[in-house]
Design a protein around this motif. Structure first.
Motif, PDB file in Angstrom:
ATOM      1  N   ALA A   8       0.855  -1.302  -0.100  1.00 61.92           N
ATOM      2  CA  ALA A   8      -0.018  -0.039  -0.059  1.00 61.92           C
ATOM      3  C   ALA A   8       0.959   1.289  -0.079  1.00 61.92           C
ATOM      4  CB  ALA A   8      -0.975   0.118   1.312  1.00 61.92           C
ATOM      5  N   HIS A   9       0.315   2.443  -0.438  1.00 64.84           N
ATOM      6  CA  HIS A   9       0.917   3.730  -0.482  1.00 64.84           C
ATOM      7  C   HIS A   9       0.644   4.434   1.135  1.00 64.84           C
ATOM      8  CE1 HIS A   9       1.598   3.635  -4.914  1.00 64.84           C
ATOM      9  NE2 HIS A   9       0.331   3.021  -4.795  1.00 64.84           N
TER      10      HIS A   9
ATOM     11  N   GLU B  37       6.423  10.772   0.745  1.00 65.95           N
ATOM     12  CA  GLU B  37       5.573   9.707   0.177  1.00 65.95           C
ATOM     13  C   GLU B  37       6.348   8.477   0.231  1.00 65.95           C
ATOM     14  OE1 GLU B  37       3.457  10.366  -3.497  1.00 65.95           O
ATOM     15  OE2 GLU B  37       4.081  12.490  -3.557  1.00 65.95           O
TER      16      GLU B  37
ATOM     17  N   ILE C 108      -7.281  -0.487   5.477  1.00 65.27           N
ATOM     18  CA  ILE C 108      -6.954   0.756   4.746  1.00 65.27           C
ATOM     19  C   ILE C 108      -8.316   1.389   4.210  1.00 65.27           C
ATOM     20  CG2 ILE C 108      -6.053   1.953   2.934  1.00 65.27           C
ATOM     21  CD1 ILE C 108      -3.320   0.059   3.570  1.00 65.27           C
ATOM     22  N   GLU C 109      -9.133   0.516   3.566  1.00 63.62           N
ATOM     23  CA  GLU C 109     -10.502   0.769   2.989  1.00 63.62           C
ATOM     24  C   GLU C 109     -11.565   1.321   4.144  1.00 63.62           C
ATOM     25  OE1 GLU C 109     -11.458   0.712  -0.472  1.00 63.62           O
ATOM     26  OE2 GLU C 109      -9.661   1.333  -0.486  1.00 63.62           O
TER      27      GLU C 109
ATOM     28  N   PHE D 158      -5.842   3.335   9.186  1.00 60.30           N
ATOM     29  CA  PHE D 158      -4.793   3.179   8.605  1.00 60.30           C
ATOM     30  C   PHE D 158      -3.671   2.754   9.696  1.00 60.30           C
ATOM     31  CE2 PHE D 158      -6.312   7.165   6.593  1.00 60.30           C
ATOM     32  CZ  PHE D 158      -6.931   6.501   5.702  1.00 60.30           C
TER      33      PHE D 158
ATOM     34  N   ASN E 105      -2.031   4.731   4.011  1.00 58.80           N
ATOM     35  CA  ASN E 105      -3.374   5.342   3.914  1.00 58.80           C
ATOM     36  C   ASN E 105      -3.920   5.292   2.805  1.00 58.80           C
ATOM     37  OD1 ASN E 105      -1.793   7.146   2.746  1.00 58.80           O
ATOM     38  ND2 ASN E 105      -1.512   8.364   4.529  1.00 58.80           N
ATOM     39  N   ARG E 106      -3.365   4.466   1.693  1.00 57.02           N
ATOM     40  CA  ARG E 106      -3.926   4.334   0.278  1.00 57.02           C
ATOM     41  C   ARG E 106      -3.647   3.283  -0.270  1.00 57.02           C
ATOM     42  NH1 ARG E 106      -2.386   5.826  -4.598  1.00 57.02           N
ATOM     43  NH2 ARG E 106      -0.478   7.125  -4.208  1.00 57.02           N
ATOM     44  N   ASN E 107      -4.613   2.423  -0.616  1.00 56.15           N
ATOM     45  CA  ASN E 107      -4.510   1.270  -1.511  1.00 56.15           C
ATOM     46  C   ASN E 107      -4.129   1.278  -3.045  1.00 56.15           C
ATOM     47  OD1 ASN E 107      -5.060  -1.011   0.512  1.00 56.15           O
ATOM     48  ND2 ASN E 107      -7.087  -0.427   0.446  1.00 56.15           N
TER      49      ASN E 107
ATOM     50  N   GLU F 238      -4.546   1.377  -7.026  1.00 54.63           N
ATOM     51  CA  GLU F 238      -5.661   1.052  -7.971  1.00 54.63           C
ATOM     52  C   GLU F 238      -5.340  -0.102  -8.773  1.00 54.63           C
ATOM     53  OE1 GLU F 238      -8.494   3.050  -7.933  1.00 54.63           O
ATOM     54  OE2 GLU F 238      -7.857   3.986  -6.079  1.00 54.63           O
TER      55      GLU F 238
END
Length: 479
Positions: free
Chosen positions: A61-62, A88, A249-250, A254, A299-301, A303
């Motif tokens: 994940a990001h 990042e 995360i979704e 987080f 905090n971001r899956n 895409e």
């Protein structure tokens, strides 16, 4: 309903019919001129790339890294330049032994890798969820990994191969102890620590070098499956870690880790009773206490999993000014082997893929080869170095200070003069009775089907850690 885009070929040609092949009549053969069909089949044939030799099954994940404590006295790395600074990053966690379709909840070491997109280039922290590893000399890595993979005749995993190797490699005992303990089967990536494992360099603005160990401490707490729970979980799903990480995360939960470091002055490396560059050893926290650095938050899956996680390529060779290497022999080999594996698996210019590309300017003279799809040299005459056409040049001010530790080149016996029992003994002594009982059972379970002479050899080593350990395992084997 909004207008939908027109389907096209990869070259942009609009497709009129994506349901039917072009044939010579309703019952006739397919025509070779149906290039759209050929393109579709050809791309499907090439959808899979070679899986990683190790760490094939992974989840990622990001996220962001935030500095929470000033460590600029130890390193000039821009990522740590000020408290509150955010960078990042991209994480990938993995099992080591299993193939890409293996079950997540098997007992195994977990890979723990993080790519930080700093303004001075990408820094890759390529570690595990354990502070040590099975080997201290990279010459043994292929041999060890062969024992974790499938038997060439039976095509089955082999407990005998594992224990035959371990019972003749006492340097592996510290890692085996951790593997067989409760931390051998975490419930998800967020419930385990991460470690750089190797010793690295930090270099400050005054060109002073410090040796460092990296610790990523989970803020979710440690949670694990027992052997029995693991078997039940694998029967439920083979995607335990993917479900746990993606779902958290979704849901907005987080996962977070606190980055801490151990710092050793450069001169101390010749004073410690253990080799501080030995991958099978930890540094006592009483001698080199943990210092907080910052926080990682995922905090971001992704895409697209393939594009962002499967294509993610981590290598210890990706360092930035202020972070460097050490004489750790295994680290030295990984500097080459990881990047080389990516060139084989993804292509010559794998670092130009979006997920691997630095977010700072890149200037080099690498030419041609597979995947040369980018422009990095706007001046066509400056394709070699040195040149007279304004091409990129070296910057001597970026040089690291010389290492103060050196020696004559030779093949040194890495097992002579090493205590391979003391640190595993200290770890065993930390366990309570219940933890020891589960440890004994895990050891015994991993020895199923192993010839008795190999078991006796292994128990001989384990008895040197603690007679109670060997007796406990023997008791489980006799049940």
């Amino acid at each position: 309903m909004a207008d939908k885009p027109t389907l096209t070929t990869s070259a942009g040609n609009p497709i009129a019919d994506n349901q039917n092949s072009l044939t010579a009549g309703e019952r006739g053969p397919i025509l070779m001129q149906d290039y759209q069909l050929l393109e579709k089949l050809a791309h499907q044939n090439r959808e899979r790339i070679p899986e990683r030799v190790v760490h094939a099954k992974g989840w990622g994940a990001h996220g962001t890294f935030t500095v929470t404590n000033d460590i600029t006295k130890y390193t000039k790395a821009a990522i740590f330049s000020e408290v509150g600074k955010q960078t990042e990053m991209l994480s990938r966690f993995s099992t080591v032994a299993g193939e890409s379709g293996a079950a997540d909840a098997e007992r195994d070491v977990r890979g723990f890798s993080m790519k930080f997109y700093t303004e001075e280039g990408n820094w890759d922290m390529v570690g595990n969820n354990t502070p040590v590893f099975f080997i201290r000399d990279p010459y043994k890595f292929p041999d060890f990994i062969h024992t974790q993979k499938r038997h060439p005749k039976t095509n089955l995993r082999s407990n005998t191969a594992q224990w035959d190797y371990w019972s003749q490699s006492p340097e592996a005992l510290h890692q085996v102890m951790i593997l067989m303990s409760d931390r051998g089967i975490p419930r998800g990536p967020q419930f385990m620590n991460g470690y750089g494992s190797h010793t690295y360099s930090f270099i400050n603005a005054d060109d002073e070098r410090f040796w460092v160990k990296l610790h990523f401490k989970t803020q979710q707490g440690h949670d694990f499956f027992t052997n029995e729970e693991s078997r039940e979980e694998i029967g439920r799903t083979r995607e335990t870690f993917q479900e746990a990480l993606y779902g958290a995360i979704e849901d907005g939960n987080f996962p977070k880790w606190t980055l801490k470091i151990q710092v050793m002055p450069e001169e101390d490396a010749v004073k410690t009773p253990y080799n501080p560059f030995d991958l099978t050893k930890v540094w006592p926290h009483g001698d080199y206490p943990l210092i907080e650095v910052g926080e990682v938050e995922l905090n971001r899956n992704a895409e697209n999993y393939f594009q962002e996680i499967e294509n993610a390529a981590y290598s210890p060779s990706n360092i930035v000014p202020g972070i460097g290497f050490s004489p750790d022999k295994v680290l030295q080999s990984r500097i080459f082997s990881y990047a080389d594996a990516h060139r084989y698996r993804l292509g010559t210019h794998y670092e130009a893929l979006p997920v691997n590309a630095p977010k700072c300017p890149v200037h080099h003279y690498h030419k041609d080869g597979a995947m040369r799809f980018f422009q990095n040299m706007p001046n066509p005459d400056a394709y070699y170095e040195p040149n007279s056409f304004g091409g990129p040049v070296e910057d001597p001010s970026r040089a690291e200070p010389p290492l103060k530790i050196s020696g004559d080149a030779d093949r040194y016996n890495h097992r002579e003069g090493n205590d391979d029992y003391g640190q595993p003994r200290a770890l065993y002594d930390l366990f309570d009775d219940d933890q020891k009982a589960r440890l004994h059972a895990s050891f015994a379970g991993s020895m199923a089907g192993v010839p008795s002479e190999i078991i006796e050899r292994a128990l001989g080593h384990l008895a040197q850690i603690s007679p109670a350990l060997a007796d406990g395992i023997r008791g489980e084997l006799d049940n």
